[in-house]
Motif scaffolding. Structure first.
Motif, PDB file in Angstrom:
ATOM      1  N   LEU A 143       0.823  -1.208   0.000  1.00  0.00           N
ATOM      2  CA  LEU A 143       0.000   0.000   0.000  1.00  0.00           C
ATOM      3  C   LEU A 143       0.861   1.265   0.000  1.00  0.00           C
ATOM      4  CD1 LEU A 143      -2.900  -0.861   2.482  1.00  0.00           C
ATOM      5  CD2 LEU A 143      -3.015  -0.658   0.010  1.00  0.00           C
ATOM      6  N   ASP A 144       1.964   1.234   0.725  1.00  0.00           N
ATOM      7  CA  ASP A 144       2.856   2.397   0.735  1.00  0.00           C
ATOM      8  C   ASP A 144       3.425   2.668  -0.659  1.00  0.00           C
ATOM      9  OD1 ASP A 144       2.461   2.871   3.402  1.00  0.00           O
ATOM     10  OD2 ASP A 144       4.168   1.658   4.045  1.00  0.00           O
ATOM     11  N   LYS A 145       3.815   1.615  -1.361  1.00  0.00           N
ATOM     12  CA  LYS A 145       4.345   1.792  -2.717  1.00  0.00           C
ATOM     13  C   LYS A 145       3.276   2.337  -3.661  1.00  0.00           C
ATOM     14  CE  LYS A 145       7.727  -1.952  -2.253  1.00  0.00           C
ATOM     15  NZ  LYS A 145       8.131  -3.289  -2.748  1.00  0.00           N
ATOM     16  N   CYS A 229      -7.904  11.268  -6.845  1.00  0.00           N
ATOM     17  CA  CYS A 229      -7.793  11.773  -5.476  1.00  0.00           C
ATOM     18  C   CYS A 229      -8.652  10.956  -4.512  1.00  0.00           C
ATOM     19  CB  CYS A 229      -8.210  13.239  -5.424  1.00  0.00           C
ATOM     20  SG  CYS A 229      -7.073  14.350  -6.281  1.00  0.00           S
ATOM     21  N   ASP A 230      -9.835  10.538  -4.974  1.00  0.00           N
ATOM     22  CA  ASP A 230     -10.683   9.682  -4.139  1.00  0.00           C
ATOM     23  C   ASP A 230      -9.985   8.362  -3.817  1.00  0.00           C
ATOM     24  OD1 ASP A 230     -12.658  11.572  -4.096  1.00  0.00           O
ATOM     25  OD2 ASP A 230     -13.725  10.736  -5.832  1.00  0.00           O
ATOM     26  N   GLN A 231      -9.300   7.801  -4.813  1.00  0.00           N
ATOM     27  CA  GLN A 231      -8.575   6.542  -4.583  1.00  0.00           C
ATOM     28  C   GLN A 231      -7.458   6.737  -3.555  1.00  0.00           C
ATOM     29  OE1 GLN A 231      -9.245   3.500  -5.921  1.00  0.00           O
ATOM     30  NE2 GLN A 231     -11.086   4.397  -6.840  1.00  0.00           N
ATOM     31  N   VAL A 232      -6.749   7.834  -3.672  1.00  0.00           N
ATOM     32  CA  VAL A 232      -5.652   8.095  -2.717  1.00  0.00           C
ATOM     33  C   VAL A 232      -6.201   8.252  -1.303  1.00  0.00           C
ATOM     34  CG1 VAL A 232      -3.874   9.756  -2.071  1.00  0.00           C
ATOM     35  CG2 VAL A 232      -4.139   9.097  -4.455  1.00  0.00           C
ATOM     36  N   ILE A 233      -7.309   8.960  -1.154  1.00  0.00           N
ATOM     37  CA  ILE A 233      -7.889   9.176   0.184  1.00  0.00           C
ATOM     38  C   ILE A 233      -8.374   7.857   0.772  1.00  0.00           C
ATOM     39  CG2 ILE A 233      -9.757  10.309   1.423  1.00  0.00           C
ATOM     40  CD1 ILE A 233      -9.533  12.596  -0.639  1.00  0.00           C
ATOM     41  N   GLU A 234      -9.037   7.026  -0.043  1.00  0.00           N
ATOM     42  CA  GLU A 234      -9.538   5.743   0.444  1.00  0.00           C
ATOM     43  C   GLU A 234      -8.394   4.809   0.843  1.00  0.00           C
ATOM     44  OE1 GLU A 234     -12.009   4.115  -2.542  1.00  0.00           O
ATOM     45  OE2 GLU A 234     -13.583   5.646  -2.359  1.00  0.00           O
ATOM     46  N   ILE A 235      -7.351   4.769   0.028  1.00  0.00           N
ATOM     47  CA  ILE A 235      -6.210   3.897   0.354  1.00  0.00           C
ATOM     48  C   ILE A 235      -5.509   4.385   1.618  1.00  0.00           C
ATOM     49  CG2 ILE A 235      -3.962   3.098  -0.457  1.00  0.00           C
ATOM     50  CD1 ILE A 235      -5.055   3.128  -3.276  1.00  0.00           C
ATOM     51  N   SER A 236      -5.424   5.691   1.800  1.00  0.00           N
ATOM     52  CA  SER A 236      -4.794   6.227   3.008  1.00  0.00           C
ATOM     53  C   SER A 236      -5.592   5.861   4.257  1.00  0.00           C
ATOM     54  CB  SER A 236      -4.657   7.746   2.902  1.00  0.00           C
ATOM     55  OG  SER A 236      -3.862   8.111   1.800  1.00  0.00           O
ATOM     56  N   GLU A 237      -6.910   5.956   4.160  1.00  0.00           N
ATOM     57  CA  GLU A 237      -7.741   5.579   5.300  1.00  0.00           C
ATOM     58  C   GLU A 237      -7.636   4.085   5.595  1.00  0.00           C
ATOM     59  OE1 GLU A 237     -11.598   6.865   4.239  1.00  0.00           O
ATOM     60  OE2 GLU A 237     -11.197   9.006   4.601  1.00  0.00           O
ATOM     61  N   ARG A 239      -5.097   2.252   4.912  1.00  0.00           N
ATOM     62  CA  ARG A 239      -3.741   2.010   5.422  1.00  0.00           C
ATOM     63  C   ARG A 239      -3.674   2.290   6.926  1.00  0.00           C
ATOM     64  NH1 ARG A 239       1.069   3.975   7.835  1.00  0.00           N
ATOM     65  NH2 ARG A 239       2.853   2.946   6.861  1.00  0.00           N
ATOM     66  N   ALA A 240      -4.322   3.360   7.381  1.00  0.00           N
ATOM     67  CA  ALA A 240      -4.360   3.661   8.816  1.00  0.00           C
ATOM     68  C   ALA A 240      -5.107   2.579   9.588  1.00  0.00           C
ATOM     69  CB  ALA A 240      -5.017   5.023   9.039  1.00  0.00           C
ATOM     70  N   GLN A 241      -6.205   2.069   9.002  1.00  0.00           N
ATOM     71  CA  GLN A 241      -6.948   0.992   9.647  1.00  0.00           C
ATOM     72  C   GLN A 241      -6.118  -0.283   9.721  1.00  0.00           C
ATOM     73  OE1 GLN A 241     -10.564   0.057   7.612  1.00  0.00           O
ATOM     74  NE2 GLN A 241     -11.054  -1.703   8.923  1.00  0.00           N
ATOM     75  N   TYR A 243      -2.881  -0.477   9.822  1.00  0.00           N
ATOM     76  CA  TYR A 243      -1.804  -0.286  10.801  1.00  0.00           C
ATOM     77  C   TYR A 243      -2.310  -0.527  12.227  1.00  0.00           C
ATOM     78  CZ  TYR A 243       1.759   2.011  13.606  1.00  0.00           C
ATOM     79  OH  TYR A 243       2.710   2.284  14.551  1.00  0.00           O
ATOM     80  N   ASP A 244      -3.522  -0.049  12.526  1.00  0.00           N
ATOM     81  CA  ASP A 244      -4.105  -0.316  13.853  1.00  0.00           C
ATOM     82  C   ASP A 244      -4.320  -1.811  14.064  1.00  0.00           C
ATOM     83  OD1 ASP A 244      -4.103   2.379  14.346  1.00  0.00           O
ATOM     84  OD2 ASP A 244      -6.175   2.669  13.663  1.00  0.00           O
ATOM     85  N   TYR A 245      -4.791  -2.499  13.041  1.00  0.00           N
ATOM     86  CA  TYR A 245      -4.988  -3.944  13.132  1.00  0.00           C
ATOM     87  C   TYR A 245      -3.658  -4.652  13.383  1.00  0.00           C
ATOM     88  CZ  TYR A 245      -5.423  -8.705  11.297  1.00  0.00           C
ATOM     89  OH  TYR A 245      -5.352 -10.068  11.129  1.00  0.00           O
ATOM     90  N   LEU A 246      -2.622  -4.239  12.675  1.00  0.00           N
ATOM     91  CA  LEU A 246      -1.313  -4.857  12.844  1.00  0.00           C
ATOM     92  C   LEU A 246      -0.760  -4.596  14.245  1.00  0.00           C
ATOM     93  CD1 LEU A 246       1.116  -6.328  11.551  1.00  0.00           C
ATOM     94  CD2 LEU A 246       1.954  -4.109  10.804  1.00  0.00           C
TER      95      LEU A 246
END
Length: 512
Positions: A143-145, A229-237, A239-241, A243-246
């Motif tokens: 996801l970061d890449k 931009c919508d795709q970037v915002i959704e992937i960022s959200e 990704r944060a979720q 990270y919390d799971y991990l």
């Protein structure tokens, strides 16, 4: 005698009808060749055996279980080779002795019991599935890449229309949200960006939109950019979720490892090793360079220094260390991390007390290394370094007049000898041996005396040079006058010491 037999369906209690046959252990197997013979020696007990009247012995296979039964039920238990042979016979004819259970159900129960025992012995828990961690950290890296690629494409694409926005807003997520809200740059003046940007940045964006040098784009281009931009915002959200799971998974599976190196580094170590158990099998030296295999083999091939750290370099303890102490801290951190991983993988507790304690020790060691220059080595090793008294030294250089003289200065050896001569000589009680000076010593003494005399006559020599210079100037002046008036007679008086009489010469005439 009663027999306690364990099956996959539960426990069965039999009664031995002929106890004399138990004495013949070698021939006991013959009594269990058929179900009919087994029924003759055993009888199922359907009533309660734990009663006050029951005084018979209970044959068991596990001695520890017999001790528990003796304490709880006050029954005498027997465990002997004859009992073990009796259990083998019962197991061989179990289908005939136990009615009401078809062979298919018994095999299914045996399989389920085997799985339960395996889980219990391996301490299997669904919360300790490290496969989820491996997949989660791999997805997080992917996801970061992808986010980096999407954001670069979005900035480059929208930069043709509004290039000044990319320089003003540096945060990627805020940039995409601003683009999503603005759309065409002509809408900036009527768009409220106070929820996304500070007031100063918002004012700068509106000012830049008025004088922007970007090109005009169509509505279809703007719609595609907004979709990106919508795709970037959704992937960022997401990704944060993720990270919390991990983070929660790491605290449940490897709490001590998480405390030592953090969630991301710990998850990458587990992913690189394959599983938590495989990571626990690695020694501390392998954990230290895990992730730097290419550099390791390249160093071994070229016979150079091997790497000091791999994935563990990104831990917070190594990052806050100075460059000269990174190798030491990474080695100590790898040792403590190896212990924490083994405790998490093979221990029964799920707390992080050991990790917190080891991290505190490492932080204390780190402070000691950083303050090592402020301490000195002493007998106890605890004394602070003593500071010397401060003495101000001026940086103003003083003119040295010794360089003006062309006379060679006295050698260092001569200076040392003169200083020693000036010092008061202590007379010792020992006899002084008189030695005759050698030729070299006599010569050096003469040279030294010569230079000493020259030093003493330095000032006199300067005055003499001045007088000689004055006489030379007067003689040159007289020669110049003689050259101007050649007819003038010049008389030179030569004083000859042998005759003690003067001789006169006339310019232009012979000698008289």
């Amino acid at each position: 005698m009663l027999v306690l037999f364990e099956t996959a369906a539960g426990y069965a209690i039999f009664k031995v009808l002929d106890e004399q046959k138990l004495q013949q252990v070698d021939c006991l197997w013959k009594e269990f060749e058929t179900p009919e013979k087994a029924n003759k020696i055993l009888k199922k007990v359907l009533k309660k055996v734990v009663a006050k009247e029951a005084h018979e012995q209970l044959a068991i296979t596990d001695a520890k279980l017999g001790g528990v039964i003796r304490e709880k039920l006050n029954l005498s238990c027997v465990h002997s080779p004859a009992v073990a042979e009796l259990m083998r016979g019962i197991r061989n004819q179990m289908e005939g002795l136990i009615t009401g259970l078809p062979p298919r159900e018994i095999s299914a129960m045996s399989l389920g019991l085997a799985h339960s025992l395996s889980r219990y012995k391996l301490k299997f828990s669904p919360d300790k599935v490290d496969t989820m961690i491996v997949q989660a950290i791999s997805l997080l890296d992917d996801l970061d890449k992808e986010l980096n690629n999407y954001i670069m494409r979005c900035r480059e694409w929208y930069g043709w229309h509004f290039p000044e926005l990319g320089k003003i807003i540096t945060d990627n997520l805020a940039y995409c949200k601003s683009v999503r809200k603005i759309g065409d740059r002509t809408n900036v003046a009527s768009t409220d960006l106070s929820e996304l940007l500070p007031e100063e940045v918002e004012a700068e964006v509106k000012l830049a939109a008025e004088i922007s040098m970007g090109t005009e784009v169509s509505e279809e281009d703007i719609s595609n950019i907004l979709h990106l931009c919508d795709q970037v915002i959704e992937i960022s959200e997401y990704r944060a979720q993720l990270y919390d799971y991990l983070k929660n998974r790491m605290m449940a599976i490897a709490p001590n490892l998480t405390v030592m190196v953090g969630e991301l580094v710990g998850a990458r170590l587990i992913s690189h090793a394959g599983s938590l158990l495989n990571l626990a099998k690695h020694p501390a030296s392998t954990v230290q360079i895990l992730g730097a295999e290419k550099a390791l083999f390249r160093a071994l091939k070229t016979r150079r220094d091997t790497p000091k750290y791999g994935l563990i370099y990104h831990a917070s303890l190594v990052g806050q260390t100075t460059a000269k102490n990174k190798g030491k801290i990474s080695r100590m951190l790898a040792a403590k991390t190896a212990l924490a991983v083994r405790y998490d993988a093979l221990g029964e507790d799920t707390n992080a007390e050991m990790g917190v304690e080891n991290r505190a020790k490492l932080e204390a060691r780190l402070r000691h290394l950083e303050e090592k220059g402020m301490r000195r080595i002493s007998g106890s090793g605890k004394a602070l370094a003593r500071t010397d008294k401060y003495q101000h030294k001026s940086d103003i250089k003083v003119y040295d007049p010794s360089g003006d003289s062309t006379i060679p200065t006295v050698s260092r050896k001569r200076k040392m000898e003169e200083e020693e001569e000036d010092k008061p000589v202590e007379i010792k009680a020992k006899k002084i041996k008189t030695e005759t000076p050698t030729e070299g010593e006599a010569r050096s003494a003469r040279v030294t005396e010569f230079y000493a005399l020259r030093l003493q006559t330095t000032e006199k020599g300067k005055k003499k040079k001045k007088k000689e210079k004055k006489h030379e100037e007067e003689a040159e002046a007289e020669e110049e006058e003689a050259a101007v008036n050649p007819t003038e007679e010049v008389t030179l008086l030569l004083y000859i010491s042998s005759e003690s009489r003067p001789m006169s010469f006339n310019h232009g005439a012979g000698v008289e």
